[in-house]
Design an enzyme around this catalytic site. Structure first.
Site, PDB file in Angstrom:
ATOM      1  N   HIS A   1      -2.501  11.764  -9.984  1.00  0.00           N
ATOM      2  CA  HIS A   1      -3.767  12.330 -10.508  1.00  0.00           C
ATOM      3  C   HIS A   1      -4.996  11.604  -9.980  1.00  0.00           C
ATOM      4  O   HIS A   1      -6.096  12.138 -10.049  1.00  0.00           O
ATOM      5  CB  HIS A   1      -3.748  12.400 -12.046  1.00  0.00           C
ATOM      6  CG  HIS A   1      -3.978  11.101 -12.752  1.00  0.00           C
ATOM      7  ND1 HIS A   1      -4.423  11.022 -14.053  1.00  0.00           N
ATOM      8  CD2 HIS A   1      -3.812   9.816 -12.344  1.00  0.00           C
ATOM      9  CE1 HIS A   1      -4.526   9.759 -14.415  1.00  0.00           C
ATOM     10  NE2 HIS A   1      -4.156   9.009 -13.404  1.00  0.00           N
TER      11      HIS A   1
ATOM     12  N   ASP B   1       0.863  -1.181   0.000  1.00  0.00           N
ATOM     13  CA  ASP B   1       0.000   0.000   0.000  1.00  0.00           C
ATOM     14  C   ASP B   1       0.899   1.230   0.000  1.00  0.00           C
ATOM     15  O   ASP B   1       1.672   1.429   0.939  1.00  0.00           O
ATOM     16  CB  ASP B   1      -0.867  -0.046   1.272  1.00  0.00           C
ATOM     17  CG  ASP B   1      -1.701   1.207   1.458  1.00  0.00           C
ATOM     18  OD1 ASP B   1      -1.719   2.080   0.564  1.00  0.00           O
ATOM     19  OD2 ASP B   1      -2.341   1.314   2.527  1.00  0.00           O
TER      20      ASP B   1
HETATM   21  N1  SAM Z   1       1.664   3.478 -13.293  1.00  0.00           N
HETATM   22  C1  SAM Z   1       0.726   2.814 -14.170  1.00  0.00           C
HETATM   23  C2  SAM Z   1       0.612   3.547 -15.490  1.00  0.00           C
HETATM   24  O1  SAM Z   1       1.235   4.594 -15.644  1.00  0.00           O
HETATM   25  O2  SAM Z   1      -0.117   3.052 -16.378  1.00  0.00           O
HETATM   26  C3  SAM Z   1      -0.654   2.624 -13.510  1.00  0.00           C
HETATM   27  C4  SAM Z   1      -1.410   3.882 -13.209  1.00  0.00           C
HETATM   28  S1  SAM Z   1      -3.035   3.559 -12.533  1.00  0.00           S
HETATM   29  C5  SAM Z   1      -3.885   5.035 -12.948  1.00  0.00           C
HETATM   30  C6  SAM Z   1      -2.796   3.707 -10.773  1.00  0.00           C
HETATM   31  C7  SAM Z   1      -2.165   2.487 -10.091  1.00  0.00           C
HETATM   32  O3  SAM Z   1      -2.135   2.695  -8.671  1.00  0.00           O
HETATM   33  C8  SAM Z   1      -2.944   1.211 -10.328  1.00  0.00           C
HETATM   34  O4  SAM Z   1      -2.089   0.234 -10.873  1.00  0.00           O
HETATM   35  C9  SAM Z   1      -3.433   0.826  -8.938  1.00  0.00           C
HETATM   36  O5  SAM Z   1      -3.539  -0.569  -8.745  1.00  0.00           O
HETATM   37  C10 SAM Z   1      -2.374   1.447  -8.048  1.00  0.00           C
HETATM   38  N2  SAM Z   1      -2.822   1.666  -6.675  1.00  0.00           N
HETATM   39  C11 SAM Z   1      -3.999   2.197  -6.254  1.00  0.00           C
HETATM   40  N3  SAM Z   1      -4.034   2.264  -4.916  1.00  0.00           N
HETATM   41  C12 SAM Z   1      -2.834   1.776  -4.468  1.00  0.00           C
HETATM   42  C13 SAM Z   1      -2.268   1.615  -3.160  1.00  0.00           C
HETATM   43  N4  SAM Z   1      -2.941   1.979  -2.059  1.00  0.00           N
HETATM   44  N5  SAM Z   1      -1.013   1.099  -3.063  1.00  0.00           N
HETATM   45  C14 SAM Z   1      -0.335   0.717  -4.190  1.00  0.00           C
HETATM   46  N6  SAM Z   1      -0.829   0.867  -5.458  1.00  0.00           N
HETATM   47  C15 SAM Z   1      -2.060   1.386  -5.588  1.00  0.00           C
END
Ligand code: SAM
Length: 323
Positions: free
Chosen positions: A232, A213
């Protein structure tokens, strides 16, 4: 071209085009037509659909130049339609599925959200966006595949714009399926890379991966950290918390690269960034931001924005270092 009324009528039918594209992908039309032109009867037999309605959908796609009519009743893929195939370079297949399947219902909540506040996706599904994705493996896979579709278009431009030579360890925080990280690693032979994301997202990764997380802890001590299209998703307080977690993991000489669209002064200068900002309103509590707004978030997290490097793919690489 056309009159203002024609243009407005066309804009108002945008929802229909979303569902035409989604229907084509959901039925498997682009992959079937990749094997050669077909008429609606043949396609309907192959895909288990009704020929009459399918013919009308194919005509709708031909009107949008996604398909071409061959003149003998058959339909073929255009250059645009070819990008709806599965697994081809530049494919937007899963990108289309997220629009048609996941986001479409939330969009109907926009008037209420603007009038009364709230996040339409949460109102419709009763769960925050990422929790709702994680509750269903196929939904999560569609979303992650769409991120990978976009990342595949951006990763080369990011690596071309920002030289990571000399970095021997890189952590991609919220790296999804690792599309950007794989491109970074290919340019840094011998480097150690770690993909960090939610446990359910990295479970089957072929990259070295850590599940966790990013509000709690990310792997410490790397030369470079990537944070692509993550900030974002979050409001200012949460975005600063993610940056603070990264800051805590960094050495004094580590670099953190924030990869994001940067909102233009005039909306017409970057319509894609402005549309993405609307998705943040519909789905999450996030927003797209200007470079100055990113700089302020960094300052609040003990980082300073040292460079703003535009790329050929629309996104910017915002280089940040411990303050
Ligand atoms: N970095 C990638 C890209 O540029 O395509 C993914 C972007 S996506 C909009 C946001 C990412 O944040 C997702 O893969 C999601 O699973 C991850 N995410 C959301 N909450 C999270 C958390 N609490 N801890 C770790 N990762 C998290």
């Amino acid at each position: 071209s056309g009159s203002a009324a024609d243009r407005l009528a066309r804009l108002a039918d945008g929802y229909l085009v979303t569902q035409l594209l989604h229907t084509a992908v959901a039925l498997g039309v682009p992959d079937a037509l990749a094997r050669g032109p077909r008429d609606a009867v043949d396609l309907a037999g192959e895909l288990g659909a009704r020929p009459g309605p399918l013919h009308r959908v194919l005509r709708g796609l031909a009107a949008e130049d996604v398909l071409a009519e061959t003149g003998d009743g058959r339909f073929a893929l255009t250059d645009t339609g070819r990008l709806l195939r599965t697994g081809v370079p530049g494919s937007l297949r899963d990108w289309v599925s997220t629009r048609g399947e996941l986001y479409f219902g939330a969009a109907a909540g926009l008037p209420t959200a603007v009038r009364d506040g709230g996040t339409p996706y949460e109102t419709v599904h009763g769960l925050p966006f990422f929790a709702h994705l994680s509750a269903d493996a196929s939904r999560l896979a569609t979303f992650q595949a769409a991120m990978a579709d976009r990342s595949a278009r951006e990763a080369g431009a990011v690596v071309a714009a920002y030289d990571l030579t000399g970095c021997s360890s890189v952590v991609d925080v919220g790296g999804g399926r690792g599309t950007l990280l794989r491109t970074v690693r290919d340019g840094l032979p011998g480097s150690d890379v770690v993909l960090f994301d939610l446990p359910e997202v990295v479970a089957d990764s072929d990259l070295p991966a850590v599940g966790g997380d990013f509000f709690a802890e990310v792997p410490a001590g790397a030369d470079a950290y990537l944070l692509s299209r993550v900030l974002h998703d979050w409001d200012d307080d949460a975005a600063v918390r993610v940056l603070c977690t990264c800051r805590a993991a960094m050495r004094p000489d580590s670099v953190l690269l924030v990869v994001e669209a940067v909102l233009p002064e005039r909306a017409a200068d970057d319509p894609a960034a402005v549309r993405m900002d609307l998705y943040m309103l519909l789905l999450l509590h996030g927003r797209e931001r200007t470079a100055a707004e990113y700089a302020a978030l960094c300052t609040a997290a003990g980082l300073r924005l040292t460079r703003d490097v535009p790329t050929d793919a629309g996104v910017h690489v915002l280089e940040t270092r411990p303050a």
